[in-house]
Write a protein that holds these residues in place. Structure first.
Motif, mmCIF file in Angstrom:
data_model
loop_
_atom_site.group_PDB
_atom_site.id
_atom_site.type_symbol
_atom_site.label_atom_id
_atom_site.label_comp_id
_atom_site.label_asym_id
_atom_site.label_seq_id
_atom_site.Cartn_x
_atom_site.Cartn_y
_atom_site.Cartn_z
ATOM 1 N N VAL A 195 0.845 -1.196 0.000
ATOM 2 C CA VAL A 195 0.000 0.000 0.000
ATOM 3 C C VAL A 195 0.879 1.244 0.000
ATOM 4 C CG1 VAL A 195 -1.806 1.309 1.195
ATOM 5 C CG2 VAL A 195 -1.795 -1.185 1.332
ATOM 6 N N SER A 196 0.578 2.167 -0.907
ATOM 7 C CA SER A 196 1.280 3.447 -0.928
ATOM 8 C C SER A 196 0.248 4.568 -0.986
ATOM 9 C CB SER A 196 2.216 3.534 -2.136
ATOM 10 O OG SER A 196 2.873 4.794 -2.172
ATOM 11 N N SER A 197 0.354 5.476 -0.034
ATOM 12 C CA SER A 197 -0.552 6.620 0.059
ATOM 13 C C SER A 197 0.220 7.882 -0.300
ATOM 14 C CB SER A 197 -1.108 6.715 1.488
ATOM 15 O OG SER A 197 -1.598 8.000 1.749
ATOM 16 N N SER A 198 -0.285 8.649 -1.263
ATOM 17 C CA SER A 198 0.387 9.870 -1.707
ATOM 18 C C SER A 198 -0.564 11.053 -1.566
ATOM 19 C CB SER A 198 0.829 9.739 -3.161
ATOM 20 O OG SER A 198 1.668 8.625 -3.329
ATOM 21 N N ILE A 199 -0.132 12.054 -0.825
ATOM 22 C CA ILE A 199 -0.945 13.249 -0.621
ATOM 23 C C ILE A 199 -0.213 14.428 -1.256
ATOM 24 C CG2 ILE A 199 -1.960 14.786 1.086
ATOM 25 C CD1 ILE A 199 -2.082 12.383 2.989
ATOM 26 N N LEU A 200 -0.888 15.091 -2.183
ATOM 27 C CA LEU A 200 -0.282 16.217 -2.896
ATOM 28 C C LEU A 200 -1.156 17.453 -2.722
ATOM 29 C CD1 LEU A 200 1.870 17.268 -4.985
ATOM 30 C CD2 LEU A 200 0.167 16.732 -6.738
ATOM 31 N N SER A 201 -0.522 18.558 -2.348
ATOM 32 C CA SER A 201 -1.246 19.827 -2.306
ATOM 33 C C SER A 201 -0.916 20.621 -3.565
ATOM 34 C CB SER A 201 -0.859 20.624 -1.052
ATOM 35 O OG SER A 201 0.529 20.888 -1.023
ATOM 36 N N TYR A 202 -1.953 21.144 -4.198
ATOM 37 C CA TYR A 202 -1.785 21.936 -5.414
ATOM 38 C C TYR A 202 -2.848 23.029 -5.460
ATOM 39 C CZ TYR A 202 -2.692 23.275 -10.260
ATOM 40 O OH TYR A 202 -2.949 24.014 -11.392
ATOM 41 N N ASN A 203 -2.394 24.258 -5.634
ATOM 42 C CA ASN A 203 -3.296 25.397 -5.808
ATOM 43 C C ASN A 203 -4.357 25.466 -4.708
ATOM 44 O OD1 ASN A 203 -4.212 27.705 -7.100
ATOM 45 N ND2 ASN A 203 -5.585 26.575 -8.466
ATOM 46 N N GLY A 204 -3.884 25.270 -3.459
ATOM 47 C CA GLY A 204 -4.785 25.428 -2.320
ATOM 48 C C GLY A 204 -5.677 24.241 -2.035
ATOM 49 N N ARG A 205 -5.406 23.093 -2.657
ATOM 50 C CA ARG A 205 -6.238 21.917 -2.414
ATOM 51 C C ARG A 205 -5.356 20.697 -2.204
ATOM 52 N NH1 ARG A 205 -11.036 21.488 -6.667
ATOM 53 N NH2 ARG A 205 -9.336 21.036 -8.108
ATOM 54 N N VAL A 206 -5.862 19.755 -1.419
ATOM 55 C CA VAL A 206 -5.114 18.543 -1.071
ATOM 56 C C VAL A 206 -5.862 17.331 -1.602
ATOM 57 C CG1 VAL A 206 -4.265 17.116 0.830
ATOM 58 C CG2 VAL A 206 -4.179 19.604 1.013
ATOM 59 N N THR A 207 -5.136 16.449 -2.305
ATOM 60 C CA THR A 207 -5.737 15.242 -2.871
ATOM 61 C C THR A 207 -4.953 14.012 -2.418
ATOM 62 O OG1 THR A 207 -6.422 16.483 -4.831
ATOM 63 C CG2 THR A 207 -6.456 14.092 -4.994
ATOM 64 N N LEU A 208 -5.686 12.978 -2.051
ATOM 65 C CA LEU A 208 -5.082 11.707 -1.654
ATOM 66 C C LEU A 208 -5.158 10.721 -2.804
ATOM 67 C CD1 LEU A 208 -4.132 9.501 0.489
ATOM 68 C CD2 LEU A 208 -6.576 9.085 0.835
ATOM 69 N N GLY A 209 -4.033 10.070 -3.099
ATOM 70 C CA GLY A 209 -4.014 8.988 -4.069
ATOM 71 C C GLY A 209 -3.532 7.712 -3.397
ATOM 72 N N ILE A 210 -4.209 6.600 -3.658
ATOM 73 C CA ILE A 210 -3.829 5.298 -3.090
ATOM 74 C C ILE A 210 -3.532 4.331 -4.221
ATOM 75 C CG2 ILE A 210 -4.593 3.286 -1.768
ATOM 76 C CD1 ILE A 210 -4.295 5.461 0.134
ATOM 77 N N ILE A 211 -2.390 3.675 -4.142
ATOM 78 C CA ILE A 211 -2.107 2.557 -5.040
ATOM 79 C C ILE A 211 -1.839 1.336 -4.166
ATOM 80 C CG2 ILE A 211 0.360 3.172 -5.219
ATOM 81 C CD1 ILE A 211 0.293 1.953 -8.059
ATOM 82 N N SER A 212 -2.418 0.214 -4.537
ATOM 83 C CA SER A 212 -2.286 -0.979 -3.697
ATOM 84 C C SER A 212 -2.113 -2.232 -4.543
ATOM 85 C CB SER A 212 -3.522 -1.132 -2.801
ATOM 86 O OG SER A 212 -4.686 -1.364 -3.586
ATOM 87 N N ASP A 213 -1.545 -3.233 -3.904
ATOM 88 C CA ASP A 213 -1.448 -4.548 -4.512
ATOM 89 C C ASP A 213 -2.823 -5.202 -4.401
ATOM 90 O OD1 ASP A 213 -0.991 -7.642 -4.089
ATOM 91 O OD2 ASP A 213 0.729 -6.893 -5.216
ATOM 92 N N ALA A 214 -3.348 -5.664 -5.531
ATOM 93 C CA ALA A 214 -4.710 -6.194 -5.564
ATOM 94 C C ALA A 214 -4.879 -7.439 -4.696
ATOM 95 C CB ALA A 214 -5.121 -6.501 -7.007
ATOM 96 N N ASN A 215 -3.800 -8.182 -4.450
ATOM 97 C CA ASN A 215 -3.890 -9.369 -3.597
ATOM 98 C C ASN A 215 -4.161 -9.008 -2.146
ATOM 99 O OD1 ASN A 215 -3.504 -11.227 -5.607
ATOM 100 N ND2 ASN A 215 -1.613 -12.084 -4.776
ATOM 101 N N LEU A 216 -3.595 -7.878 -1.712
ATOM 102 C CA LEU A 216 -3.706 -7.485 -0.309
ATOM 103 C C LEU A 216 -4.843 -6.491 -0.077
ATOM 104 C CD1 LEU A 216 0.078 -7.074 0.604
ATOM 105 C CD2 LEU A 216 -1.404 -9.046 0.975
ATOM 106 N N ASP A 221 -10.511 2.156 -2.927
ATOM 107 C CA ASP A 221 -11.566 3.159 -2.815
ATOM 108 C C ASP A 221 -12.145 3.190 -1.399
ATOM 109 O OD1 ASP A 221 -12.379 0.520 -3.667
ATOM 110 O OD2 ASP A 221 -14.425 1.265 -3.820
ATOM 111 N N ALA A 222 -12.087 2.052 -0.693
ATOM 112 C CA ALA A 222 -12.550 2.013 0.698
ATOM 113 C C ALA A 222 -11.626 2.829 1.595
ATOM 114 C CB ALA A 222 -12.625 0.570 1.192
ATOM 115 N N LEU A 223 -10.332 2.821 1.294
ATOM 116 C CA LEU A 223 -9.379 3.646 2.040
ATOM 117 C C LEU A 223 -9.639 5.118 1.780
ATOM 118 C CD1 LEU A 223 -6.061 1.644 1.525
ATOM 119 C CD2 LEU A 223 -7.115 2.171 3.730
ATOM 120 N N VAL A 224 -9.920 5.471 0.548
ATOM 121 C CA VAL A 224 -10.208 6.868 0.196
ATOM 122 C C VAL A 224 -11.465 7.347 0.922
ATOM 123 C CG1 VAL A 224 -10.950 8.377 -1.689
ATOM 124 C CG2 VAL A 224 -9.015 6.844 -2.014
#
Length: 241
Positions: A195-216, A221-224
């Motif tokens: 599991v890798s969680s990436s949070i990026l702030s851009y132009n006054g807003r924060v977005t979370l991106g999750i990439i995960s191994d499908a086996n685990l 989308d449940a994490l989001v």
């Protein structure tokens, strides 16, 4: 650091196990950075402290929904700490060290969790661990294949996920004259981490991106969804102090 070598394997949860090939991705709706800063200001915490607290609550909700016992549970994540002042961040090239921090999954109260993580992050910032880890990661690139694999395996076993928080440009970017509405990022999975969680702030807003191994974690989308719920819970808790 001797502490890193003594950590041993992380807690055995659904986040750890045999990796597959397929990956899954998900991303959140943007959250105003001003709101994140306001939550931190009310408690003397940094934006990173607030986001780390929210991510901890996210994992707590997700693990509980997957049937894990969260009472008494702590999970380690690999998180970067900037070694270059923010004013120099316009320079090309990365200059950050990684720290392994233990997340208090067992703490249900978002406010209490924030205080614990703020204290832990403050302690890590005062330690040489980030610089040591940066040097270690750099040396791995020069190590013989077998040794490099063993070192990566050691770091991978010590934690269950990666969390990055990247401050992006706080003004709109343009592509052929059209303003870029939002930016989403997914930090690569490393070693045996699923599991890798990436949070990026851009132009006054924060977005979370999750990439995960499908086996685990077949359902990032449940994490989001849990992240949004947890951030709202932290806001409500601080508003009621």
């Amino acid at each position: 650091s001797a502490r890193l070598l003594r950590l041993g394997p992380d807690a055995d949860t659904v986040l750890r196990g045999k990796l597959g090939v397929a990956k899954r991705v998900a991303w959140s709706r943007p959250v105003p950075l001003s709101v994140v800063k306001l939550v931190g200001k009310s408690s003397g915490a940094t934006v990173n402290d607030v986001l780390l607290t929210t991510f901890t609550g996210t994992l707590r909700r997700y693990l509980a929904a997957r049937g894990e016992a969260v009472d008494g549970l702590e999970i380690r994540v690999l998180a970067p700490v900037a070694l270059r002042p923010l004013a120099e961040s316009a320079n090309l090239g990365n200059h950050f060290g990684n720290v392994i921090i233990s997340l208090p999954i067992h703490v249900a109260d978002p406010w209490e969790r924030l205080q614990i993580l703020k204290e832990r992050m403050d302690a890590l910032k005062q330690s040489p661990e980030a610089t040591i880890m940066l040097t270690s990661m750099s040396l791995i690139g020069y190590a013989p294949g077998d040794l490099a694999s063993r070192l990566i395996e050691l770091f991978s076993k010590s934690c269950s996920a990666i969390m990055t928080n990247v401050p992006g440009p706080q003004h709109p970017l343009y592509l052929t004259g059209v303003p870029l509405q939002n930016v989403m990022v997914w930090g690569p999975l490393s070693g045996r981490l699923g599991v890798s969680s990436s949070i990026l702030s851009y132009n006054g807003r924060v977005t979370l991106g999750i990439i995960s191994d499908a086996n685990l974690v077949p359902d990032p989308d449940a994490l989001v969804a849990a992240f949004s719920q947890e951030f709202a819970a932290l806001q409500e808790r601080i508003a009621n102090l």
